[in-house]
Design a protein around this motif. Structure first.
Motif, short mmCIF file in Angstrom:
data_model
loop_
_atom_site.label_atom_id
_atom_site.label_comp_id
_atom_site.label_asym_id
_atom_site.label_seq_id
_atom_site.Cartn_x
_atom_site.Cartn_y
_atom_site.Cartn_z
N HIS B 112 59.75 22.42 67.61
CA HIS B 112 60.12 21.05 67.31
C HIS B 112 60.20 20.76 65.81
O HIS B 112 60.33 19.61 65.41
N ALA B 113 60.10 21.80 65.00
CA ALA B 113 60.11 21.58 63.55
C ALA B 113 61.52 21.31 63.05
O ALA B 113 62.50 21.75 63.63
N HIS B 114 61.58 20.55 61.97
CA HIS B 114 62.85 20.31 61.29
C HIS B 114 62.95 21.27 60.11
O HIS B 114 61.99 21.42 59.36
N PRO B 115 64.10 21.91 59.93
CA PRO B 115 64.23 22.82 58.80
C PRO B 115 64.17 22.05 57.48
O PRO B 115 64.49 20.87 57.44
N PHE B 116 63.77 22.72 56.45
CA PHE B 116 63.73 22.15 55.11
C PHE B 116 62.68 21.05 54.96
O PHE B 116 62.69 20.30 54.00
N LEU B 117 61.77 20.94 55.92
CA LEU B 117 60.59 20.10 55.74
C LEU B 117 59.41 21.06 55.78
O LEU B 117 59.37 21.95 56.64
N ILE B 118 58.50 20.93 54.83
CA ILE B 118 57.31 21.79 54.84
C ILE B 118 56.31 21.20 55.84
O ILE B 118 56.18 19.98 55.95
N TYR B 119 55.65 22.05 56.58
CA TYR B 119 54.62 21.63 57.53
C TYR B 119 53.28 22.13 57.04
O TYR B 119 53.09 23.33 56.88
N ALA B 120 52.36 21.20 56.76
CA ALA B 120 51.02 21.59 56.33
C ALA B 120 50.05 21.37 57.49
O ALA B 120 50.17 20.38 58.23
N ILE B 121 49.13 22.31 57.67
CA ILE B 121 48.18 22.24 58.79
C ILE B 121 46.77 22.45 58.24
O ILE B 121 46.52 23.42 57.50
N LEU B 122 45.87 21.55 58.59
CA LEU B 122 44.47 21.72 58.21
C LEU B 122 43.65 22.00 59.47
O LEU B 122 43.69 21.22 60.43
N ALA B 123 42.93 23.12 59.45
CA ALA B 123 42.00 23.40 60.55
C ALA B 123 40.75 22.55 60.34
O ALA B 123 40.26 22.44 59.21
N VAL B 124 40.28 21.91 61.40
CA VAL B 124 39.04 21.14 61.34
C VAL B 124 38.11 21.70 62.40
O VAL B 124 38.42 21.63 63.60
N ALA B 125 37.01 22.30 61.97
CA ALA B 125 36.08 22.93 62.92
C ALA B 125 34.81 22.10 62.98
O ALA B 125 34.15 21.88 61.95
#
Lengths: 106, 156
Positions: B112-125
């Motif tokens: 479902h990602a859009h190209p040319f947009l950066i996706y940042a993900i933070l793991a929270v444990a």
């Protein structure tokens, strides 16, 4: 004069970096057909092969979702603003019982 | 092109993800190109409307909830895009957290990602922020490639 279409960041690569495009048209459908005629690569991003607006694309007319107006047949006039808004979602893989109090995804 | 996040913006991101835990948090990073990287100017946190948005266009299985999915209200996107453009900035990155899961994009993220947009993900444990990563789709949209991410000093 015409209808102003606001292009969101992720789609500007298909409109030669333009963030707004002015097009003619009496309905949302006509305005978008004219937009797609100018920027062919944008067409695939917005419409299915059958010419229907993709489900992950929202269109707002002056801040109102056209789904609650007359959809693609919503009338537009000079100086109306149409915004293309991509649906954005994310997620991690789920596990069975993902709604349980203790998420245990591995 | 690396994604450069000033420390104060990183703190805002982490605080938002901690507050959202055990649900997923989300928001948009706005900024512009600077010194060969994308420099974040601001983080706009947003409510996760996965469970409340009436027109959720994504497939929803019984086990899906705001604990494993995020969804942005299009009105929030319009508001932030307008604010960014008024400041001469752009939306450059979509952020979401992965509660108790690594900071790696899921198959759902990729599809479902859009190209040319950066996706940042933070793991929270267990409510604590862990690894923050950034990703971007390759040109044929078949896979995510990792984007260099730097936490930098705040601009003077």
């Amino acid at each position: 004069m015409g209808v102003k279409i606001i292009i969101p960041t992720p789609l500007r690569q298909y409109t030669a970096k333009n963030d707004t495009v002015i097009v003619e048209g009496a309905t949302v459908e006509e305005a978008f057909k004219n937009l797609a005629a100018q920027y062919g690569d944008l067409r695939k991003q917005l419409f299915t092969e059958e010419g229907k607006l993709r489900s992950f694309v929202n269109i707002y007319k002056n801040d109102e979702d056209i789904r609650y107006l007359s959809k693609e047949q919503t009338p537009v006039k000079d100086n109306d603003v149409l915004s293309i808004v991509p649906s954005i979602a994310g997620g991690r893989p789920s596990v069975a019982g993902g709604a349980s109090p203790v998420p245990a995804c591995r | 092109m690396p994604l450069n996040i000033p420390r104060s913006q990183y703190e805002k991101i982490a605080q938002h993800a901690i507050a959202a835990y055990p649900r997923e948090g989300q928001g948009l990073l706005i900024g512009k190109e600077s010194d060969g990287g994308m420099l974040v100017a601001d983080f706009a946190p947003m409510p996760n409307v996965w469970e409340s948005y009436e027109d959720n266009p994504y497939e929803t299985r019984p086990q899906d909830s705001a604990r494993n999915r995020t969804l942005m209200d299009p009105q929030d996107f319009i508001r932030v895009d307008r604010e960014a453009r008024s400041r001469g900035l752009d939306i450059i990155c979509y952020f979401h957290s992965h509660p108790d899961h690594p900071a790696r994009p899921s198959e759902f993220d990729r599809r479902h990602a859009h190209p040319f947009l950066i996706y940042a993900i933070l793991a929270v444990a267990n409510g604590e922020p862990r690894e923050l990563t950034a990703w971007q789709l390759n040109e044929d949209m078949s896979q995510f490639l990792i984007v260099e991410l730097n936490i930098v000093e705040d601009p003077a």
